[in-house]
Scaffold this active site. Structure first.
Site, PDB file in Angstrom:
ATOM      1  N   LYS A  47       0.795  -1.244  -0.052  1.00 26.77           N
ATOM      2  CA  LYS A  47       0.043  -0.088  -0.013  1.00 26.77           C
ATOM      3  C   LYS A  47       0.868   1.191   0.082  1.00 26.77           C
ATOM      4  O   LYS A  47       0.466   2.413  -0.517  1.00 26.77           O
ATOM      5  CB  LYS A  47      -0.963   0.014   1.301  1.00 26.77           C
ATOM      6  CG  LYS A  47      -2.324  -0.443   0.869  1.00 26.77           C
ATOM      7  CD  LYS A  47      -2.381  -2.008   0.690  1.00 26.77           C
ATOM      8  CE  LYS A  47      -2.474  -2.570  -0.674  1.00 26.77           C
ATOM      9  NZ  LYS A  47      -2.461  -4.158  -0.579  1.00 26.77           N
ATOM     10  N   GLY A 265      -0.865 -17.631  -6.401  1.00 24.72           N
ATOM     11  CA  GLY A 265      -1.296 -17.859  -5.258  1.00 24.72           C
ATOM     12  C   GLY A 265      -0.418 -18.188  -3.915  1.00 24.72           C
ATOM     13  O   GLY A 265       0.787 -18.151  -4.336  1.00 24.72           O
ATOM     14  N   ALA A 312      -5.713 -10.853   6.225  1.00 27.41           N
ATOM     15  CA  ALA A 312      -4.866 -10.328   7.456  1.00 27.41           C
ATOM     16  C   ALA A 312      -6.297 -10.358   8.389  1.00 27.41           C
ATOM     17  O   ALA A 312      -6.244 -10.946   9.457  1.00 27.41           O
ATOM     18  CB  ALA A 312      -4.295  -9.260   7.110  1.00 27.41           C
ATOM     19  N   HIS A 436     -24.343  14.803   1.227  1.00 26.83           N
ATOM     20  CA  HIS A 436     -24.025  14.886  -0.209  1.00 26.83           C
ATOM     21  C   HIS A 436     -22.879  16.266  -0.121  1.00 26.83           C
ATOM     22  O   HIS A 436     -22.989  17.183   0.780  1.00 26.83           O
ATOM     23  CB  HIS A 436     -25.246  15.639  -0.709  1.00 26.83           C
ATOM     24  CG  HIS A 436     -25.133  16.047  -2.274  1.00 26.83           C
ATOM     25  ND1 HIS A 436     -24.991  15.332  -3.164  1.00 26.83           N
ATOM     26  CD2 HIS A 436     -24.853  17.565  -2.445  1.00 26.83           C
ATOM     27  CE1 HIS A 436     -24.726  15.890  -4.349  1.00 26.83           C
ATOM     28  NE2 HIS A 436     -24.717  17.093  -3.826  1.00 26.83           N
TER      29      HIS A 436
HETATM   30  P1  NAD Z   1      -4.990 -15.517  -6.096  1.00 27.78           P
HETATM   31  O1  NAD Z   1      -5.410 -16.942  -5.602  1.00 27.78           O
HETATM   32  O2  NAD Z   1      -5.636 -14.392  -5.615  1.00 27.78           O
HETATM   33  O3  NAD Z   1      -4.708 -15.274  -7.725  1.00 27.78           O
HETATM   34  C1  NAD Z   1      -3.783 -16.233  -8.328  1.00 27.78           C
HETATM   35  C2  NAD Z   1      -4.189 -16.143  -9.764  1.00 27.78           C
HETATM   36  O4  NAD Z   1      -3.215 -17.019 -10.783  1.00 27.78           O
HETATM   37  C3  NAD Z   1      -5.551 -16.678 -10.114  1.00 27.78           C
HETATM   38  O5  NAD Z   1      -6.240 -15.709 -10.963  1.00 27.78           O
HETATM   39  C4  NAD Z   1      -5.214 -18.007 -10.966  1.00 27.78           C
HETATM   40  O6  NAD Z   1      -6.241 -18.252 -11.907  1.00 27.78           O
HETATM   41  C5  NAD Z   1      -3.948 -17.610 -11.520  1.00 27.78           C
HETATM   42  N1  NAD Z   1      -3.244 -18.668 -12.120  1.00 27.78           N
HETATM   43  C6  NAD Z   1      -2.839 -20.017 -11.511  1.00 27.78           C
HETATM   44  N2  NAD Z   1      -2.236 -20.639 -12.290  1.00 27.78           N
HETATM   45  C7  NAD Z   1      -1.792 -19.948 -13.289  1.00 27.78           C
HETATM   46  C8  NAD Z   1      -1.130 -20.263 -14.405  1.00 27.78           C
HETATM   47  N3  NAD Z   1      -0.562 -21.532 -14.805  1.00 27.78           N
HETATM   48  N4  NAD Z   1      -0.943 -18.927 -15.351  1.00 27.78           N
HETATM   49  C9  NAD Z   1      -1.427 -17.955 -15.170  1.00 27.78           C
HETATM   50  N5  NAD Z   1      -2.234 -17.868 -14.220  1.00 27.78           N
HETATM   51  C10 NAD Z   1      -2.406 -18.638 -12.968  1.00 27.78           C
HETATM   52  O7  NAD Z   1      -3.401 -15.639  -5.309  1.00 27.78           O
HETATM   53  P2  NAD Z   1      -2.713 -14.280  -5.161  1.00 27.78           P
HETATM   54  O8  NAD Z   1      -2.898 -13.044  -5.823  1.00 27.78           O
HETATM   55  O9  NAD Z   1      -1.297 -14.783  -5.294  1.00 27.78           O
HETATM   56  O10 NAD Z   1      -2.730 -13.896  -3.750  1.00 27.78           O
HETATM   57  C11 NAD Z   1      -2.379 -14.885  -2.687  1.00 27.78           C
HETATM   58  C12 NAD Z   1      -3.357 -14.554  -1.334  1.00 27.78           C
HETATM   59  O11 NAD Z   1      -2.833 -13.465  -0.911  1.00 27.78           O
HETATM   60  C13 NAD Z   1      -4.785 -14.643  -1.947  1.00 27.78           C
HETATM   61  O12 NAD Z   1      -5.577 -15.235  -0.884  1.00 27.78           O
HETATM   62  C14 NAD Z   1      -5.394 -13.306  -1.516  1.00 27.78           C
HETATM   63  O13 NAD Z   1      -6.554 -13.015  -1.322  1.00 27.78           O
HETATM   64  C15 NAD Z   1      -4.158 -12.595  -0.652  1.00 27.78           C
HETATM   65  N6  NAD Z   1      -4.001 -11.371  -0.777  1.00 27.78           N
HETATM   66  C16 NAD Z   1      -5.045 -10.384  -0.614  1.00 27.78           C
HETATM   67  C17 NAD Z   1      -4.558  -8.980  -0.754  1.00 27.78           C
HETATM   68  C18 NAD Z   1      -5.531  -7.953  -0.102  1.00 27.78           C
HETATM   69  O14 NAD Z   1      -6.543  -8.389   0.455  1.00 27.78           O
HETATM   70  N7  NAD Z   1      -5.619  -6.845  -0.815  1.00 27.78           N
HETATM   71  C19 NAD Z   1      -3.679  -8.664  -1.328  1.00 27.78           C
HETATM   72  C20 NAD Z   1      -2.507  -9.501  -1.455  1.00 27.78           C
HETATM   73  C21 NAD Z   1      -2.714 -10.915  -1.378  1.00 27.78           C
END
Ligand code: NAD
Length: 445
Positions: A47, A265, A312, A436
């Site tokens: 952030k 992920g 979190a 507003h």
């Molecule tokens: P995610 O699960 O949100 O997204 C992973 C993405 O990678 C998915 O869209 C998936 O379809 C794609 N993917 C998987 N295999 C692939 C491939 N072979 N080729 C291309 N795309 C592929 O995971 P993330 O973004 O790594 O985040 C991890 C965790 O951390 C999540 O649970 C997320 O919610 C959390 N997180 C949250 C925040 C927030 O709340 N703002 C910020 C960062 C992370």
């Protein structure tokens, strides 16, 4: 009562503070710096970078606001230093609170001796054992990768937080939360960004309407997004650049980049502790019941280590519920209603059921859709790109879900979260006066 908590992220340290407040004798064991992934390599540093990216966007667009700004000059070292300062300040704040609450903090790596005892290999050498009446495990998650040739050439979400220079071309694998947040940040810093996503839509777990429209909005900002793209390999070219090959509709494609971010992920850090040695059951993560207790009474686990929502605020709420269960207190936390925000530019947020969820469950719904471009405040801010979708039950008019992107979406979502958590009908929401001119009025449209 004595309580040992392993892990000092938002699950571990927040629970330690609450437990100490309730008079428990708490030992918090942290292998890394206080604050866990969220503070040290996740939510907070991202952030901070994102705020610098927003300022860069504003300076680049200044003429549109009638301001003549000098040419955009990005000092990445200064941007990174600002981010570090914020992290250090917050870490100091946690340390202060834990001290004040008389939580005993041990820096080191814990391992189970038995169901009430852990051994700690201290970071500064030496070893100690801690015995307690209960043990809470909140040891988090680690970045996942793809089993493809050249995967080691990509950086993960930790390494991309500390780049020494802005990559001219950035390829992001995965259009999930992490992938899209960094795509937005580095696009604002001037990188050419391409995102490769395996699924048909970005943010595959979000409402499809939201995903489609956010994709259009990010594309307008110059982020190129390829969906239905299955990444096959990463290779280094003789000139040092990276080549990412992927299949789209069975056609091989390739893209060149200076940096590749792997954002496919995260997975529970199951090797953080010797769970099997004392018989704690694990699957994808540590297996727990509805009170976050493992199969061994008195040992609880929560946060990313149990899989599920890796957020979190979910870890914090789960830790509180575990503590309430341990100390015999009741609470009304509904773990089915979890707001989530994506800090892209513009940001996106979601809570409750999506239209697709309702279709799957056979719940008849009506969907109310509106756009920020009709909102006076958004217009004055020059941030009209955005969309709101509210999912309402046809049967009893109750608000079931809200999905939006646009300015301050991550803050706006909480009004809808409160309404959904209190099972409020749409008509009652419409009776509430909103100030507003505000962005919140857009929710009522
Ligand atoms: P995610 O699960 O949100 O997204 C992973 C993405 O990678 C998915 O869209 C998936 O379809 C794609 N993917 C998987 N295999 C692939 C491939 N072979 N080729 C291309 N795309 C592929 O995971 P993330 O973004 O790594 O985040 C991890 C965790 O951390 C999540 O649970 C997320 O919610 C959390 N997180 C949250 C925040 C927030 O709340 N703002 C910020 C960062 C992370």
């Amino acid at each position: 009562m004595k309580l040992t908590i392993i892990g000092s992220g938002p699950g571990g340290y927040e629970t330690a503070l609450k437990a100490a407040e309730r008079g428990l004798e708490v030992t918090l064991i942290s292998a890394g710096p206080l604050g866990g992934t969220c503070l040290n390599e996740g939510c907070i540093p991202t952030k901070a970078l994102r705020r610098s990216a927003e300022v860069a966007d504003l300076v680049a667009d200044a003429a549109g606001y009638g301001i003549q700004a000098t040419a955009l000059g990005l000092d990445l070292a200064q941007i990174m230093a600002r981010k570090e300062e914020i992290v250090t300040q917050l870490r100091g704040g946690i340390e202060f609170l834990l001290n004040k609450a008389k939580v005993s903090v041990l820096y080191g790596r814990a391992s189970f001796v038995d169901s009430r005892t852990v051994r700690v290999s201290l970071n500064d050498g030496g070893e100690t054992t801690v015995s307690s009446d209960a043990i809470f495990v909140a040891t988090g998650s680690v970045s996942a990768s793809l089993p493809i040739p050249g995967a080691e050439l990509a950086v993960d979400s930790t390494a991309i937080l500390s780049l020494q220079e802005i990559p001219r071309r950035l390829c992001v694998i995965g259009a999930g939360v992490i992938g899209l947040e960094f795509a937005s940040i580095y696009r604002s810093f001037g990188s050419d960004v391409i995102v490769l996503e395996y699924c048909k839509e970005i943010l595959p777990r979000f409402d499809t309407d939201l995903s489609k429209r956010l994709k259009q909005s990010l594309s307008k900002k110059g982020i190129s997004i390829e969906t239905s793209a299955a990444v096959q390999a990463i290779a280094k070219s003789p000139d040092g650049s990276l080549k990412v090959t992927y299949n789209k509709k069975d056609q091989p494609q390739e893209v060149e980049a200076d940096k590749v971010l792997m954002a496919v992920g995260r997975r529970p850090a199951l090797d953080s502790l010797n769970f099997a040695d004392i018989g704690i059951e694990t699957g994808r993560g540590v297996i727990v019941d509805e009170n976050f207790q493992t199969n061994i009474p008195g040992i609880y686990a929560f946060g990313d280590i149990i899989g599920g929502y890796m957020l979190a605020h979910v870890a914090t709420a789960q830790g509180l519920h575990a503590l309430n269960h341990l100390t015999g207190q009741k609470d009304g936390i509904d773990f089915g209603i979890v707001p989530a925000a994506v800090f892209t530019s513009p940001e996106a947020a979601t809570v409750g059921l999506s239209e697709d969820d309702c279709k799957e469950r056979g719940i008849p719904v009506k969907c109310l859709k509106s756009n920020f471009r009709a909102n006076g405040k958004a217009l004055t801010m020059g941030e009209t790109d955005g969309f709101i979708k509210v999912v309402v039950s046809e049967e009893d008019d109750k608000i079931l879900g809200c999905h939006l992107f646009g300015p301050h979406a991550s803050d706006l979502i909480h009004e809808m979260t409160a309404l959904i958590a209190r099972h409020t009908p749409l008509a009652e929401f419409r009776d509430i006066i909103h100030a507003h001119p505000t962005l919140s009025e857009a929710l009522m449209a």
